[in-house]
Scaffold this motif. Structure first.
Motif, mmCIF file in Angstrom:
data_model
loop_
_atom_site.group_PDB
_atom_site.id
_atom_site.type_symbol
_atom_site.label_atom_id
_atom_site.label_comp_id
_atom_site.label_asym_id
_atom_site.label_seq_id
_atom_site.Cartn_x
_atom_site.Cartn_y
_atom_site.Cartn_z
ATOM 1 N N GLN A 1 3.875 5.690 -7.113
ATOM 2 C CA GLN A 1 4.930 5.407 -8.085
ATOM 3 C C GLN A 1 6.215 6.137 -7.735
ATOM 4 N N GLN A 2 6.098 7.362 -7.275
ATOM 5 C CA GLN A 2 7.284 8.133 -6.885
ATOM 6 C C GLN A 2 7.953 7.527 -5.655
ATOM 7 N N LEU A 3 7.145 7.045 -4.715
ATOM 8 C CA LEU A 3 7.695 6.375 -3.529
ATOM 9 C C LEU A 3 8.461 5.117 -3.945
ATOM 10 N N GLU B 1 13.594 12.175 1.777
ATOM 11 C CA GLU B 1 12.988 13.496 1.926
ATOM 12 C C GLU B 1 11.928 13.730 0.860
ATOM 13 N N GLY B 2 10.910 14.500 1.198
ATOM 14 C CA GLY B 2 9.840 14.845 0.271
ATOM 15 C C GLY B 2 8.806 13.752 0.097
ATOM 16 N N ARG B 3 8.846 12.743 0.936
ATOM 17 C CA ARG B 3 7.966 11.580 0.790
ATOM 18 C C ARG B 3 6.482 11.910 0.953
ATOM 19 N N GLN C 1 8.108 2.957 4.997
ATOM 20 C CA GLN C 1 9.468 2.501 4.712
ATOM 21 C C GLN C 1 10.353 3.675 4.291
ATOM 22 N N ALA C 2 9.810 4.576 3.473
ATOM 23 C CA ALA C 2 10.564 5.758 3.051
ATOM 24 C C ALA C 2 10.920 6.622 4.261
ATOM 25 N N SER D 1 0.845 -1.190 0.000
ATOM 26 C CA SER D 1 0.000 0.000 0.000
ATOM 27 C C SER D 1 0.882 1.242 0.000
ATOM 28 N N LYS D 2 0.275 2.368 -0.373
ATOM 29 C CA LYS D 2 1.021 3.624 -0.356
ATOM 30 C C LYS D 2 1.505 3.929 1.063
ATOM 31 N N GLN D 3 0.689 3.617 2.061
ATOM 32 C CA GLN D 3 1.078 3.865 3.455
ATOM 33 C C GLN D 3 2.289 3.026 3.852
#
Length: 82
Positions: A73-75, A65-67, A58-59, A51-53
């Motif tokens: 997709q960017q994550l 930074e900027g997460r 994890q990020a 999931s995005k969450q």
């Protein structure tokens, strides 16, 4: 004998091996300090299945930074390139 890199590096042996492979100091330290690093044996979920969450968490854990403004997709891209 493995050099002691001080208290900021938890696994000096792994850190040195990663640096010899050409990883940056920051990335090698992040991996060497992760207690779960290398333990999954290829059984971790693929990024697209998370999931995005989960990706965001994890990020956050590895300090991307900027997460908060990133799409799923960017994550994924940031995690793959960190």
């Amino acid at each position: 004998m493995t050099k002691d890199h001080g208290p900021s590096i938890k696994n000096d042996e792994k850190y040195e091996a990663l640096r010899k492979e050409g990883m940056s100091k920051q990335k090698a330290a992040r991996i060497a300090n992760d207690p779960n690093s290398g333990k999954k044996g290829g059984k971790a979920d693929k990024y697209n299945e998370r999931s995005k969450q989960e990706l965001y968490d994890q990020a956050k854990e590895i300090g991307i930074e900027g997460r908060s403004k990133m799409s799923k997709q960017q994550l994924i891209s940031a995690l793959r390139n960190s």
